[in-house]
Structure formats: structure tokens, C-alpha cells
Design an enzyme around this catalytic site. Structure first.
Site, PDB file in Angstrom:
ATOM      1  N   ARG A  83       1.024  -1.171   0.129  1.00 16.48           N
ATOM      2  CA  ARG A  83       0.029   0.182  -0.008  1.00 16.48           C
ATOM      3  C   ARG A  83       0.663   1.226   0.042  1.00 16.48           C
ATOM      4  O   ARG A  83       2.069   1.411   0.472  1.00 16.48           O
ATOM      5  CB  ARG A  83      -0.981   0.009   1.307  1.00 16.48           C
ATOM      6  CG  ARG A  83      -0.101   0.225   2.454  1.00 16.48           C
ATOM      7  CD  ARG A  83      -0.308   1.662   3.083  1.00 16.48           C
ATOM      8  NE  ARG A  83       0.613   1.709   3.993  1.00 16.48           N
ATOM      9  CZ  ARG A  83       1.837   2.060   4.334  1.00 16.48           C
ATOM     10  NH1 ARG A  83       2.580   2.213   3.163  1.00 16.48           N
ATOM     11  NH2 ARG A  83       2.291   2.014   5.557  1.00 16.48           N
ATOM     12  N   HIS A  90       0.862   8.056  11.054  1.00 13.84           N
ATOM     13  CA  HIS A  90       0.826   8.018  12.621  1.00 13.84           C
ATOM     14  C   HIS A  90      -0.458   8.285  13.054  1.00 13.84           C
ATOM     15  O   HIS A  90      -0.460   8.926  14.254  1.00 13.84           O
ATOM     16  CB  HIS A  90       2.119   8.754  12.948  1.00 13.84           C
ATOM     17  CG  HIS A  90       3.564   7.931  12.460  1.00 13.84           C
ATOM     18  ND1 HIS A  90       3.931   6.809  13.234  1.00 13.84           N
ATOM     19  CD2 HIS A  90       4.419   8.256  11.748  1.00 13.84           C
ATOM     20  CE1 HIS A  90       4.909   6.697  12.873  1.00 13.84           C
ATOM     21  NE2 HIS A  90       5.359   7.474  11.619  1.00 13.84           N
ATOM     22  N   ASP A  92      -3.256   6.064  12.869  1.00  8.14           N
ATOM     23  CA  ASP A  92      -4.165   5.023  12.892  1.00  8.14           C
ATOM     24  C   ASP A  92      -4.051   4.215  14.283  1.00  8.14           C
ATOM     25  O   ASP A  92      -5.105   3.830  14.730  1.00  8.14           O
ATOM     26  CB  ASP A  92      -3.791   3.882  11.683  1.00  8.14           C
ATOM     27  CG  ASP A  92      -2.413   3.324  11.841  1.00  8.14           C
ATOM     28  OD1 ASP A  92      -1.588   3.970  12.566  1.00  8.14           O
ATOM     29  OD2 ASP A  92      -2.048   2.280  11.288  1.00  8.14           O
ATOM     30  N   GLY A 187      12.306  -2.796   1.914  1.00 10.46           N
ATOM     31  CA  GLY A 187      12.624  -1.737   2.945  1.00 10.46           C
ATOM     32  C   GLY A 187      11.946  -0.372   2.570  1.00 10.46           C
ATOM     33  O   GLY A 187      12.553   0.675   2.983  1.00 10.46           O
ATOM     34  N   GLY A 189       8.744   0.976   3.081  1.00 15.15           N
ATOM     35  CA  GLY A 189       7.663   1.291   3.751  1.00 15.15           C
ATOM     36  C   GLY A 189       6.245   1.335   3.061  1.00 15.15           C
ATOM     37  O   GLY A 189       5.465   1.919   3.459  1.00 15.15           O
ATOM     38  N   SER A 191       4.565  -1.632   3.177  1.00 16.33           N
ATOM     39  CA  SER A 191       3.759  -2.527   4.010  1.00 16.33           C
ATOM     40  C   SER A 191       3.887  -3.907   3.437  1.00 16.33           C
ATOM     41  O   SER A 191       3.030  -4.861   3.070  1.00 16.33           O
ATOM     42  CB  SER A 191       2.225  -2.226   3.835  1.00 16.33           C
ATOM     43  OG  SER A 191       2.126  -0.984   4.863  1.00 16.33           O
ATOM     44  N   ASP A 248      -2.512  -0.895   7.452  1.00 15.55           N
ATOM     45  CA  ASP A 248      -1.965  -1.439   6.138  1.00 15.55           C
ATOM     46  C   ASP A 248      -2.495  -2.817   6.047  1.00 15.55           C
ATOM     47  O   ASP A 248      -2.971  -3.075   4.842  1.00 15.55           O
ATOM     48  CB  ASP A 248      -0.462  -2.022   6.807  1.00 15.55           C
ATOM     49  CG  ASP A 248       0.478  -0.830   6.984  1.00 15.55           C
ATOM     50  OD1 ASP A 248       0.082   0.511   6.652  1.00 15.55           O
ATOM     51  OD2 ASP A 248       1.747  -0.900   7.723  1.00 15.55           O
ATOM     52  N   TYR A 302       9.490   3.853  16.488  1.00 14.70           N
ATOM     53  CA  TYR A 302       8.236   3.387  16.182  1.00 14.70           C
ATOM     54  C   TYR A 302       7.328   3.322  17.616  1.00 14.70           C
ATOM     55  O   TYR A 302       6.430   4.159  18.001  1.00 14.70           O
ATOM     56  CB  TYR A 302       7.898   2.463  15.297  1.00 14.70           C
ATOM     57  CG  TYR A 302       6.418   2.113  14.867  1.00 14.70           C
ATOM     58  CD1 TYR A 302       5.916   2.929  13.916  1.00 14.70           C
ATOM     59  CD2 TYR A 302       5.496   1.465  15.662  1.00 14.70           C
ATOM     60  CE1 TYR A 302       4.397   2.826  13.600  1.00 14.70           C
ATOM     61  CE2 TYR A 302       4.427   1.087  15.309  1.00 14.70           C
ATOM     62  CZ  TYR A 302       3.686   1.959  14.262  1.00 14.70           C
ATOM     63  OH  TYR A 302       2.526   1.727  13.944  1.00 14.70           O
TER      64      TYR A 302
END
Length: 469
Positions: A83, A90, A92, A187, A189, A191, A248, A302
Site C-alpha cells: 500500500r 501515524h 491509525d 525496505g 515502507g 507494507s 496496512d 516507532y
């Protein structure tokens, strides 16, 4: 992820492999025994070339890996996409709003299996990845299982399996052989972990349907997709110990061709958002640029952001008791808490990002439907500034890509997408300027950073489904 927002560095290091070439559809030798497809299936003519290639690669790997001592059962093939999040980063895991789209890259699971009695000696689950085709990993689908420390990528499979055990009878268990191929950029991001989880879930649902144990068949299509996403998120939270949100897994499960999804991460209500036309009848495209940089900081930072948001919520609740998460807060609440000394500089910044990002996300959905590309671009640019300054999840390489794009003729807006500390940017650009933008970004990024970036155009793609090809 929701986001995923967050990129699982170690997972990506050992898992996916790229496969872009067109190949012929797999032989129907193993497919003849399967039942009639459901609405989630696709016919061969509907399957994109890169997914057909992944199916062929996974089939070849399956035949090589499990030709001896095979598990009984029917062949099933599933796929789930990665996705891109247009906006709503940041948010969800604080119950907020996100606006992602499924992309054309994804994961394919090709395998055979069944549901067996626990007393059966053949209770094994065996998986193999195209990235390490010599290494077949075996585990038991048992509730007492613990995560692997040597093959961590398999935890994303095993965790999902454990989420579906409750749907089986007490003396039943899953047993399967499965080969996996994927082309979500490494790598990035985008998902890949959620893509693997959801593809695994669709595969398991096929096994359950084949055996008559599919309790989920009583649910409607939308509820089934939502339930699948919740299970996959829980697998990642509980078994993989990653405190990700629902974004995701949700968009990978429920993605819609030609439409973005405005997801309320608290209620899990979803609105499909089509891109409208401007007054000239034009529609822009999205360009995703992979910085090919992943700072290890992302994995440790994270959970820190998640903790900071929880702490900010507790402080804000002291001035407004109706605030249960940052989703409930307004800028006035932040100002009130700050004036009372309840928020230090860091908590103020984190809360300000989430509250403003939720508003930007809702506004972006409305602007998209109206074809107000300038407004969408403005909101994207504001989002990046907030992520860089208030949430502090950007990095030098990403900032350079964003600045290059934002200054290019024909670009409406550009921002970091995903959890941050590397990964990708997403840029809204006029279609007639898109290829020139890609060439420009590649040239300038190489000159400024010394490494290559990779770019691709994307439109919203279909979510997870079983393939009968």
C-alpha cells in the site's frame, strides 16, 4: 499501517524478492480439483502481468521444495497488495483517519493443505520464500507456539495462522505447504509485512472453505475483509510484538480498484474515495519514489512514538475528560493543556501532528473527490512539514526527495509516506509531467546523495483475493 506505516527492517531484509517479468500462467495440473471461485477471485485475463509472474515463481518453488513427502490437500493461490498512504500518517494507532490505496505490487502464496485432526502425525506447516529458496521453515500451528528468533519473517505467517485456530474444532489444526513470492520494494515502507499477513489469511480461508469449516462465510464481503484485517493486525501486535495500527492490513484486505479508502481507525468504517476531475477534465497521477534508504532508527523509534501519543492523551484528558485518544482532541485542548504545563515540548509536538493530520486527512478526501488538486497538494506539503518538524520521523534523504518534487513544474504536492526514517515519498503530479519528474528525481538524487532512487507510477489497485489461474 494504519499504517505500517512502519517498515519492518529485519523482515524486509530477509523476505521479499522482486519479480517483474511477464511469464505464462501456471499449469492447470494442480488446479483442476479446486472448487468454484468466490467473488474475491480473478480469472487469468484479469491478473496483472507481475502477479502472474509471481504465481509462476511461487509454483516453481513449491514444486521444487515439496515434491517429496507432500502434504495432502488442494492447491490454493492467494495474493494481497502492498500500500501507499496518501495522507494520514501515524494516526491509525490513535484511532484516527487514514487515506491509503492498494498498489499493484504484492505477495503471492501458492500452496496445498487441509485441516487435520491433532492426533494426525502430519500436523506440520512448512513455508519457503523466493528470497531464500533453499530454506524450508517448519512450524506447528499450536496455540502454545512462540515466535521464531532465527526465521523472524515466518512469524508474520505463523501469527496469522494462530489467529484462525479459534475457528476450528478443538481437535483440528492447519497443515500445509506454502511457497511465497513478492515484489513489494524492499525496505520501502510500502507494507510488505501486511501484504504477507493478508495473503496468508486468504490462503487459510480457502483451506477452511474447502473443509467446510469457514465460519466467516456467514459474513458479508465487507465484514469478511474487515475481520481479516483485524486478525492480521492482532497477529502483528501479539505474535510479532509490533504495536502497529490497522491501516496496512485493512487496505491490503479491502483495497478497491480505482479508489482510495478513507478509513476511520476507531470504528473501522470506510468510505471509498474516487479521484474526481478538475475543470479541465484532467486527473493527475501518483509517483512513488523509494529513497532506497532505511535507517535502523525506525524500528526503535516507532514504539516510542506510540508511547508518547498515549502519554499525550493522558495529559490532555486532564483538561477534557472526553478525550480517550488523540482522535478526540482539538487544537484548543492542546493549547489548554500546554498553558497549564501539562505537555512538554515533545508531547506538544506529537499531539499537534496527530490532531492536525486527522483534519488534513478528512479535508484531502473531500478535495480529491472535487478534483481540487492544488488543495490536495497543499495538504500533502503541510503533512510532510508536520512529520518532519513535529513528529520527527523524516530524514535527510526523504527531505531532499520531497524538496526536489515540490519545486518541480506540474507537481501539486509531495510528502513522506509510511512510518519514516527512510522509505518512500508520494507525489501528486500532472500526468503529462510525471515521466519528466521521475527522470529529474533520479538524476538529482544520485547527484546529491550518491545512490539511486527508484520510482513508479501507481493508481489504486484491488485488495486481497484468491486466484484461480
Amino acid at each position: 499501517m494504519l499504517l505500517l506505516l512502519f517498515s519492518h527492517f529485519l523482515f524486509n531484509l530477509v523476505y521479499h524478492t522482486a519479480a517483474f517479468s511477464r511469464s505464462t500462467p501456471p499449469s492447470s495440473r494442480h488446479l483442476a480439483r479446486r472448487q468454484t471461485p468466490l467473488s474475491l477471485t480473478m480469472s487469468p485475463s484479469d491478473v496483472p502481468a507481475n502477479i502472474q509472474s509471481l504465481v509462476e515463481n511461487a509454483k516453481d518453488l513449491f514444486d521444487k521444495s515439496f515434491s517429496t513427502d507432500p502434504i495432502e490437500g488442494f492447491i490454493h493461490v492467494s495474493t494481497a497488495p502492498g500500500r501507499v498512504n496518501l495522507i494520514g500518517e501515524h494516526t491509525d494507532y490513535t484511532g484516527g483517519y487514514v487515506l491509503p490505496l492498494a498498489i499493484g505490487y504484492g505477495t503471492v502464496c501458492y500452496g496445498r493443505g487441509s485441516i487435520v485432526k491433532r492426533t494426525n502425525g502430519d500436523m506440520k506447516c512448512r513455508v519457503v520464500s523466493m528470497n531464500n529458496p533453499q530454506d524450508v521453515v517448519e512450524f506447528e500451528a499450536d496455540p502454545s507456539s512462540v515466535p521464531s528468533v532465527t526465521n523472524k519473517w515466518t512469524n508474520y505467517v505463523q501469527g496469522v495462522v494462530l489467529q484462525y485456530l479459534a475457528d476450528l474444532k478443538g481437535d483440528e489444526i492447519f497443515s500445509f505447504d506454502m511457497a511465497i513470492a513478492g515484489d513489494v520494494p524492499l525496505g520501502s515502507g510500502l507494507s510488505s509485512s501486511a501484504s504477507l499477513e493478508v495473503a496468508t489469511a486468504v490462503f487459510l480461508e480457502a483451506l477452511m472453505r474447502e473443509s467446510g469449516a469457514d465460519a466467516l462465510s456467514m459474513k458479508g464481503d465487507r465484514e469478511r475483509k474487515k475481520d481479516r484485517a483485524v486478525r492480521c493486525q492482532r497477529a502483528e501486535n501479539v505474535f510479532c510484538n509490533v504495536p502497529c495500527g490497522i491501516m496496512d492490513q485493512f487496505v491490503s484486505s479491502a483495497g478497491c480498484q480505482g479508489k482510495l479508502l478513507l478509513i476511520d481507525c476507531r470504528s473501522l468504517d470506510v468510505r471509498e474515495v474516487a479521484m474526481g476531475m478538475d475543470n479541465t477534465g484532467c486527473k493527475p497521477v501518483l509517483v512513488v519514489t523509494n529513497s532506497n534508504v532505511q535507517h535502523n532508527l525506525g524500528d526503535s523509534e516507532y514504539p516510542i512514538r506510540v508511547k508518547q501519543c498515549k502519554e499525550a492523551t493522558e495529559r490532555l484528558a486532564l483538561v477534557n475528560s472526553s478525550i480517550l485518544s488523540l482522535r478526540d482532541a482539538a487544537m484548543d485542548d492542546i493549547a489548554a493543556a500546554s498553558s497549564k504545563g501539562l505537555l512538554d515540548k515533545v508531547l506538544l509536538q506529537r499531539a499537534r501532528h496527530v490532531v492536525s493530520e486527522n483534519k488534513r486527512t478528512e479535508d484531502t478526501a473531500c478535495a480529491l473527490e472535487k478534483g481540487d488538486w492544488s488543495r490536495v497538494g497543499q495538504l500533502m506539503n503541510e503533512s510532510h512539514t508536520s512529520m518532519k518538524d513535529d513528529y520527527e520521523v523524516s530524514c535527510k534523504e526523504i527531505d531532499i526527495l520531497v524538496e526536489l518534487a515540490q519545486g518541480f513544474e506540474g507537481v501539486y504536492g509531495s510528502r513522506l509516506t509510511g512510518g519514516g526514517f527512510g522509505g518512500c515519498t508520494v507525489t501528486l503530479v500532472r500526468e503529462d509531467s510525471s515521466q519528466r519528474l521521475i527522470d529529474y528525481l533520479k538524476e538529482q538524487y544520485k547527484e546529491k546523495i550518491g545512490t539511486d532512487c527508484t520510482c513508479f507510477k501507481t493508481t489504486p489497485s484491488e485488495g486481497a483475493r484468491e486466484l484461480h489461474i
